[in-house]
Design an enzyme around this catalytic site. Structure first.
Site, PDB file in Angstrom:
ATOM      1  N   ARG A  71       0.839  -1.208   0.000  1.00  0.00           N
ATOM      2  CA  ARG A  71       0.000   0.000   0.000  1.00  0.00           C
ATOM      3  C   ARG A  71       0.870   1.252   0.000  1.00  0.00           C
ATOM      4  NH1 ARG A  71      -4.395   0.071   4.460  1.00  0.00           N
ATOM      5  NH2 ARG A  71      -4.836   2.065   3.420  1.00  0.00           N
ATOM      6  N   GLN A 102      -9.990  10.422   7.169  1.00  0.00           N
ATOM      7  CA  GLN A 102      -9.825   9.034   7.596  1.00  0.00           C
ATOM      8  C   GLN A 102      -8.690   8.365   6.805  1.00  0.00           C
ATOM      9  OE1 GLN A 102     -14.104   7.211   8.075  1.00  0.00           O
ATOM     10  NE2 GLN A 102     -14.209   8.932   6.657  1.00  0.00           N
ATOM     11  N   ASN A 103      -8.221   9.075   5.793  1.00  0.00           N
ATOM     12  CA  ASN A 103      -7.204   8.516   4.909  1.00  0.00           C
ATOM     13  C   ASN A 103      -5.817   8.565   5.550  1.00  0.00           C
ATOM     14  OD1 ASN A 103      -9.369   8.315   3.238  1.00  0.00           O
ATOM     15  ND2 ASN A 103      -8.778  10.025   1.924  1.00  0.00           N
ATOM     16  N   VAL A 104      -5.020   7.563   5.234  1.00  0.00           N
ATOM     17  CA  VAL A 104      -3.654   7.473   5.763  1.00  0.00           C
ATOM     18  C   VAL A 104      -2.630   7.763   4.668  1.00  0.00           C
ATOM     19  CG1 VAL A 104      -4.353   5.799   7.529  1.00  0.00           C
ATOM     20  CG2 VAL A 104      -3.512   4.973   5.296  1.00  0.00           C
ATOM     21  N   HIS A 120      -7.030   8.421  11.343  1.00  0.00           N
ATOM     22  CA  HIS A 120      -6.589   7.017  11.312  1.00  0.00           C
ATOM     23  C   HIS A 120      -5.079   6.893  11.118  1.00  0.00           C
ATOM     24  CE1 HIS A 120     -10.960   5.840  10.106  1.00  0.00           C
ATOM     25  NE2 HIS A 120     -10.845   6.081  11.388  1.00  0.00           N
ATOM     26  N   CYS A 131       8.524   0.454  22.287  1.00  0.00           N
ATOM     27  CA  CYS A 131       8.970   1.725  22.887  1.00  0.00           C
ATOM     28  C   CYS A 131       8.337   2.942  22.212  1.00  0.00           C
ATOM     29  CB  CYS A 131      10.493   1.829  22.809  1.00  0.00           C
ATOM     30  SG  CYS A 131      11.113   2.113  21.148  1.00  0.00           S
ATOM     31  N   CYS A 153      15.082  -1.755  20.926  1.00  0.00           N
ATOM     32  CA  CYS A 153      14.522  -2.184  22.214  1.00  0.00           C
ATOM     33  C   CYS A 153      13.995  -3.609  22.144  1.00  0.00           C
ATOM     34  CB  CYS A 153      13.388  -1.245  22.638  1.00  0.00           C
ATOM     35  SG  CYS A 153      11.859  -1.543  21.739  1.00  0.00           S
ATOM     36  N   SER A 192     -18.003   6.307   3.082  1.00  0.00           N
ATOM     37  CA  SER A 192     -19.244   5.530   3.172  1.00  0.00           C
ATOM     38  C   SER A 192     -19.968   5.839   4.481  1.00  0.00           C
ATOM     39  CB  SER A 192     -18.918   4.033   3.100  1.00  0.00           C
ATOM     40  OG  SER A 192     -18.038   3.675   4.162  1.00  0.00           O
ATOM     41  N   ALA A 234     -15.606  12.963  -6.829  1.00  0.00           N
ATOM     42  CA  ALA A 234     -15.166  14.214  -6.181  1.00  0.00           C
ATOM     43  C   ALA A 234     -14.248  15.039  -7.065  1.00  0.00           C
ATOM     44  CB  ALA A 234     -14.465  13.874  -4.867  1.00  0.00           C
TER      45      ALA A 234
HETATM   46  N1  APR Z   1     -15.412  10.473  -5.363  1.00  0.00           N
HETATM   47  C1  APR Z   1     -16.172  10.511  -4.226  1.00  0.00           C
HETATM   48  N2  APR Z   1     -16.560   9.389  -3.554  1.00  0.00           N
HETATM   49  C2  APR Z   1     -16.179   8.204  -4.064  1.00  0.00           C
HETATM   50  C3  APR Z   1     -15.413   8.090  -5.257  1.00  0.00           C
HETATM   51  C4  APR Z   1     -15.021   9.299  -5.901  1.00  0.00           C
HETATM   52  N3  APR Z   1     -14.285   9.292  -7.011  1.00  0.00           N
HETATM   53  N4  APR Z   1     -15.201   6.766  -5.506  1.00  0.00           N
HETATM   54  C5  APR Z   1     -15.819   6.080  -4.503  1.00  0.00           C
HETATM   55  N5  APR Z   1     -16.412   6.943  -3.649  1.00  0.00           N
HETATM   56  C6  APR Z   1     -17.147   6.649  -2.423  1.00  0.00           C
HETATM   57  C7  APR Z   1     -17.808   5.276  -2.376  1.00  0.00           C
HETATM   58  O1  APR Z   1     -19.108   5.322  -2.939  1.00  0.00           O
HETATM   59  C8  APR Z   1     -17.841   4.997  -0.885  1.00  0.00           C
HETATM   60  O2  APR Z   1     -19.060   5.449  -0.305  1.00  0.00           O
HETATM   61  O3  APR Z   1     -16.200   6.633  -1.377  1.00  0.00           O
HETATM   62  C9  APR Z   1     -16.685   5.821  -0.317  1.00  0.00           C
HETATM   63  C10 APR Z   1     -15.521   5.013   0.219  1.00  0.00           C
HETATM   64  O4  APR Z   1     -15.997   4.308   1.318  1.00  0.00           O
HETATM   65  P1  APR Z   1     -15.043   3.289   2.105  1.00  0.00           P
HETATM   66  O5  APR Z   1     -14.328   2.433   1.156  1.00  0.00           O
HETATM   67  O6  APR Z   1     -15.876   2.647   3.155  1.00  0.00           O
HETATM   68  O7  APR Z   1     -13.940   4.241   2.746  1.00  0.00           O
HETATM   69  P2  APR Z   1     -14.004   5.106   4.086  1.00  0.00           P
HETATM   70  O8  APR Z   1     -15.368   5.653   4.315  1.00  0.00           O
HETATM   71  O9  APR Z   1     -12.901   6.059   4.023  1.00  0.00           O
HETATM   72  O10 APR Z   1     -13.688   3.990   5.186  1.00  0.00           O
HETATM   73  C11 APR Z   1     -13.512   4.363   6.514  1.00  0.00           C
HETATM   74  O11 APR Z   1     -12.687   2.178   7.078  1.00  0.00           O
HETATM   75  O12 APR Z   1     -11.459   0.419   6.344  1.00  0.00           O
HETATM   76  C12 APR Z   1     -11.453   1.469   7.224  1.00  0.00           C
HETATM   77  O13 APR Z   1      -9.647   2.655   8.182  1.00  0.00           O
HETATM   78  C13 APR Z   1     -10.324   2.438   6.975  1.00  0.00           C
HETATM   79  O14 APR Z   1     -10.377   4.854   6.981  1.00  0.00           O
HETATM   80  C14 APR Z   1     -11.049   3.708   6.533  1.00  0.00           C
HETATM   81  C15 APR Z   1     -12.400   3.570   7.169  1.00  0.00           C
END
Ligand code: APR
Length: 253
Positions: A71, A102-104, A120, A131, A153, A192, A234
């Site tokens: 990743r 929430q993105n890393v 996150h 440590c 450590c 989501s 987006a």
């Molecule tokens: N533009 C906008 N939204 C989009 C696009 C795009 N191009 N492509 C996909 N999506 C939407 C999808 O429809 C979905 O609802 O982005 C969302 C991504 O949802 P998830 O995959 O569930 O991601 P996220 O909400 O960030 O998950 C939360 O879950 O797995 C853990 O730690 C991880 O931070 C993450 C957390």
């Protein structure tokens, strides 16, 4: 493409002082990074309990480390897209704006967003699970790509991300809650809204009476609350809306 915001949203945007942008994996989809859920999501083809939990790291540290190295390499190959850049541009439009992600992947920061709260954690850093010593993830992978490097450590380095079952960084989450409780405008981009406690911020913004905008091709559990829903990706939807926000806050531009 010039778009206009509806009158009620325009009024809220014009008077907004404090803004929160809450983002998820979808904002980085157009940078070539996978989301987690939905069609083609990582969790559709991999088991989070085997890759993103402390138990998984104890059970098979090599497997977890190699997955995060994969990743990490993909994040390094990726670039911020127009959605990240538009979010960064909002800093010139509103006096107070916090990006709560929430993105890393660090793409908001690479796009120029300065006031960032990473709920996150970040895949660009690693830390020793004994440590706590922190280091650059790329450097750690260069030292050992097959297995998590061993710390002086005796502990093992792991990615500085929040795994399922782990608490969010307390201070970061507290700041995210405070910013959300006092915001006038809350943009939910590419999430989501299914993972808590982060998703609770959308509920908090709703309770606080903020103007709510959602950018997501798919509906979420909170879509019914939104003052404005944008259902295109987006990277396509945000640039024109940010221009519209600029116009309604500085009519001369
Ligand atoms: N533009 C906008 N939204 C989009 C696009 C795009 N191009 N492509 C996909 N999506 C939407 C999808 O429809 C979905 O609802 O982005 C969302 C991504 O949802 P998830 O995959 O569930 O991601 P996220 O909400 O960030 O998950 C939360 O879950 O797995 C853990 O730690 C991880 O931070 C993450 C957390």
């Amino acid at each position: 493409m010039t778009v206009e915001l509806s009158q009620p949203v325009r009024e809220r945007v014009r008077s907004a002082e404090r803004v929160v942008v809450f983002s998820g994996a979808g904002v980085s989809r157009e940078s070539g990074l996978d989301t987690f859920r939905g069609a083609g999501g990582l969790w559709e083809r991999m088991r989070p309990e085997e890759l993103a939990t402390p138990e998984a790291f104890r059970a098979d540290p090599e497997k977890v480390w190699q997955w995060y190295a994969w990743r990490y390499r993909r994040v390094c190959e990726a670039s911020p897209n127009p959605a990240h850049k538009s979010v960064a541009r909002l800093e010139a439009v509103f006096p107070i704006i916090r990006v709560v992600t929430q993105n890393v992947d660090g793409l908001h920061e690479r796009a120029g967003s300065r006031d960032l709260l990473e709920l996150h954690g970040t895949i660009t850093r690693a830390f020793c699970n004994r440590c706590g010593q922190r280091r650059d993830m790329g450097e750690a992978i260069a030292e050992s790509a097959a297995a998590p490097p061993v710390c002086s450590c005796g502990g093992r380095f792991r990615p500085a991300v929040v795994w399922f079952g782990e608490a969010l960084p307390e201070d970061v989450f507290r700041q995210a809650c405070e910013a959300t409780e006092s915001c006038d405008l809350f943009l939910s981009v590419g999430t989501s809204g299914t993972v808590y406690p982060a998703a609770g911020l959308i509920e908090l913004a709703h309770q606080a009476g903020a103007c709510l905008i959602e950018i997501n091709p798919e509906p979420t559990p909170f879509s019914r609350w939104m003052d404005l829903r944008l259902t295109s990706p987006a990277g396509e939807a945000l640039p024109a809306r940010v221009e519209a926000m600029e116009r309604c806050r500085c009519p001369t531009t």
